[in-house]
Design a protein around this motif. Structure first.
Motif, mmCIF file in Angstrom:
data_model
loop_
_atom_site.group_PDB
_atom_site.id
_atom_site.type_symbol
_atom_site.label_atom_id
_atom_site.label_comp_id
_atom_site.label_asym_id
_atom_site.label_seq_id
_atom_site.Cartn_x
_atom_site.Cartn_y
_atom_site.Cartn_z
ATOM 1 N N PRO A 82 0.870 -0.897 0.315
ATOM 2 C CA PRO A 82 -0.036 0.178 -0.214
ATOM 3 C C PRO A 82 0.824 1.716 0.083
ATOM 4 N N SER A 83 0.562 2.164 -0.572
ATOM 5 C CA SER A 83 1.205 3.651 -0.471
ATOM 6 C C SER A 83 0.916 4.179 1.389
ATOM 7 N N SER A 84 2.067 5.051 1.637
ATOM 8 C CA SER A 84 2.486 5.231 2.953
ATOM 9 C C SER A 84 1.542 6.100 3.706
ATOM 10 N N ILE A 85 0.761 7.088 2.308
ATOM 11 C CA ILE A 85 -0.574 7.739 3.148
ATOM 12 C C ILE A 85 -1.269 7.267 3.748
ATOM 13 N N ASN A 86 -2.003 5.145 2.866
ATOM 14 C CA ASN A 86 -3.209 4.445 3.542
ATOM 15 C C ASN A 86 -1.883 4.189 4.588
ATOM 16 N N ALA A 87 -1.630 3.471 4.483
ATOM 17 C CA ALA A 87 -0.733 3.038 6.193
ATOM 18 C C ALA A 87 -0.593 3.322 7.207
ATOM 19 N N LEU A 88 -0.208 5.058 6.623
ATOM 20 C CA LEU A 88 -0.679 6.092 8.163
ATOM 21 C C LEU A 88 -0.630 5.932 9.250
ATOM 22 N N PRO A 89 -2.085 6.418 9.147
ATOM 23 C CA PRO A 89 -3.324 6.208 9.791
ATOM 24 C C PRO A 89 -3.470 4.812 10.961
ATOM 25 N N GLU A 90 -3.715 4.148 10.096
ATOM 26 C CA GLU A 90 -3.957 2.701 11.564
ATOM 27 C C GLU A 90 -2.471 2.177 12.299
ATOM 28 N N ALA B 157 -13.489 10.868 -0.106
ATOM 29 C CA ALA B 157 -13.134 10.640 -0.983
ATOM 30 C C ALA B 157 -11.845 9.253 -0.677
ATOM 31 N N GLY B 158 -11.836 8.536 -1.579
ATOM 32 C CA GLY B 158 -11.521 6.960 -1.594
ATOM 33 C C GLY B 158 -10.193 6.723 -0.722
ATOM 34 N N ALA B 159 -9.098 7.071 -1.099
ATOM 35 C CA ALA B 159 -8.540 6.844 -0.502
ATOM 36 C C ALA B 159 -8.145 7.200 1.039
ATOM 37 N N CYS B 160 -8.981 8.620 1.718
ATOM 38 C CA CYS B 160 -9.451 8.872 2.918
ATOM 39 C C CYS B 160 -10.455 7.872 3.931
ATOM 40 N N SER B 161 -11.042 7.668 2.777
ATOM 41 C CA SER B 161 -11.963 6.266 3.459
ATOM 42 C C SER B 161 -11.501 5.285 4.121
ATOM 43 N N ASP B 162 -9.759 4.664 3.045
ATOM 44 C CA ASP B 162 -9.987 3.648 3.528
ATOM 45 C C ASP B 162 -8.504 3.557 4.703
ATOM 46 N N ALA B 163 -7.716 4.802 4.461
ATOM 47 C CA ALA B 163 -6.983 5.108 4.887
ATOM 48 C C ALA B 163 -7.551 4.953 6.699
ATOM 49 N N LEU B 164 -8.851 5.443 6.948
ATOM 50 C CA LEU B 164 -9.088 6.173 8.162
ATOM 51 C C LEU B 164 -10.283 4.783 8.212
ATOM 52 N N ARG B 165 -9.993 4.214 8.153
ATOM 53 C CA ARG B 165 -11.267 3.036 8.541
ATOM 54 C C ARG B 165 -11.003 2.427 9.690
ATOM 55 N N VAL B 166 -9.788 2.217 9.964
ATOM 56 C CA VAL B 166 -9.724 2.201 11.710
ATOM 57 C C VAL B 166 -10.595 2.330 12.599
ATOM 58 N N LEU B 167 -10.588 4.197 12.135
ATOM 59 C CA LEU B 167 -11.247 5.236 13.220
ATOM 60 C C LEU B 167 -12.345 5.369 13.339
#
Length: 401
Positions: A285-293, A380-390
């Motif tokens: 995955p991209s770094s920005i998608n891995a970051l939030p979790e 936005a797709g990337a934002c929602s995916d990245a923040l699913r953990v939240l």
């Protein structure tokens, strides 16, 4: 006269001025380059929440990274062969970073040596270390970093095996370039670069040649480097480095929550969410998608930073909003360096800071330390995916599923 307005302008200028093999070395990833591209494109899918009628005076982007004051949450990443983008490239980039007020990191695989940077700058810089089979050489590298008064050590964890980078293989990339007909013709077409290289004695790996056992010239360096990649790295080795170094330790190359927890347990001071700029595991995955979790899991215990795909100050702000308390830039500053030398690195930093400052204001903030994920929209797709953990946290309108 070229008008430089963004990092992309610097990239295009660098492409014209830097020999193909060295430009391609920067502007490429491994295998299909899908992760390399995603690092950048996933930022674009994250949308910002604009606010108005907010007093936007007295803005500040200042912060600290492992206790070091920084004019913005950005540091120069360690990048190999920086001195092949422009003569004395590491020295020029370190000077630009020092003047701007952000940290600079020197790579083990730099053209200019640790001692070169120490002799040409006053601000303490960071040094990046690869885990190698030659422990004696690693110890001597760490001792040299201490002697140069480096204020932090970055240990790269994600190079236990080498990713395959097709452009480098096709170009026969070496430093200095092999004197083939194709290389000679290409170098002759880059007069700025060529004349700069004629004016410096730094053409090889300054931290290695003459320092590593049996490495006295370029012919012996290649074999030594291939032998040094050590797949046996584990967390006990990280503890050994921390004990030997004794100062601030940054662990670079973490993309998984479990690894981030182990990094926090190791006693390191910061962890960098990074896929090596898409140059190792293609399909990660991209770094920005891995970051939030990762930030959610360990951000209260260790500073979480990220790198990969940052091409604007907006990207820096988005990373901060998603939990990064620092970012590293590699390609962006290298484009500036290849395009215009030290002035190009300075221009890159000015561009990023301006974009960060203005975007922060448009989002209704005057101090970056008060920015959080509420400045992001959730459609936005990337934002929602990245923040699913939240999920379920925070108000529904900002970026939270």
């Amino acid at each position: 006269m070229t008008v430089i307005t963004c990092v992309e302008d610097l990239r295009l200028l660098a492409k014209r001025r830097v020999p193909r093999m060295f430009y391609d070395y920067v502007d490429s990833g491994s295998w299909t380059e899908s992760t390399y591209r995603a690092n950048e494109s996933d930022f674009q899918r994250i949308k910002l929440r604009q606010r108005v009628a907010v007093d936007m005076n007295n803005r500040s982007t200042r912060t600290t990274m492992v206790g070091i004051d920084a004019a913005m949450p950005v540091a120069i990443a360690p990048t190999g062969l920086t001195g092949m983008q422009h003569a004395d490239g590491e020295i020029l980039a370190a000077r630009a970073a020092e003047k701007f007020g952000i940290p600079f990191t020197l790579s083990t695989m730099s053209i200019c040596s640790i001692e070169d940077i120490a002799a040409n700058t006053k601000a303490p810089f960071w040094f990046q270390l690869y885990w190698m089979k030659d422990r004696d050489f690693m110890e001597r590298l760490i001792d040299r970093a201490k002697a140069a008064k480096c204020s932090a050590l970055q240990l790269t964890l994600d190079l236990q095996v080498l990713g395959q980078r097709h452009k480098d293989l096709k170009n026969g990339m070496t430093a200095p370039p092999k004197p083939t007909l194709a290389n000679i013709l290409n170098l002759m077409a880059k007069p700025r670069w060529f004349l700069g290289m004629l004016g410096t004695r730094r053409h090889s790996f300054g931290n290695l040649v003459g320092h590593a056992k049996g490495v006295n010239d370029m012919s012996s360096l290649g074999a030594w480097t291939r032998e040094q990649v050590d797949p046996a790295l584990d967390w006990s080795d990280v503890e050994w480095v921390k004990m030997l170094w004794g100062g601030k330790l940054i662990l670079k190359g973490v993309m998984d929550v479990e690894d981030a927890k182990l990094a926090a347990n190791s006693g390191a001071d910061a962890v960098v969410v990074s896929n090596h700029g898409g140059r190792q595991l293609d399909g990660a995955p991209s770094s920005i998608n891995a970051l939030p979790e990762i930030a959610e899991a360990v951000g209260s215990r260790i500073e979480v930073w990220m790198d990969g795909g940052i091409r604007s100050g907006q990207d820096v702000l988005k990373a901060w909003a998603l939990g990064a308390r620092g970012t590293l830039i590699g390609r962006s500053f290298l484009y500036g360096l290849g395009a215009m030398g030290e002035a190009g690195v300075t221009k890159c930093l000015e561009i990023l800071h301006k974009e960060l400052d203005v975007t922060m204001a448009f989002c209704g903030h005057t101090d970056i330390r008060n920015v959080d994920r509420k400045i992001l929209l959730a459609d936005a797709g990337a934002c929602s995916d990245a923040l699913r953990v939240l999920k379920g946290r925070g108000p529904p309108s900002p970026c939270a599923d």
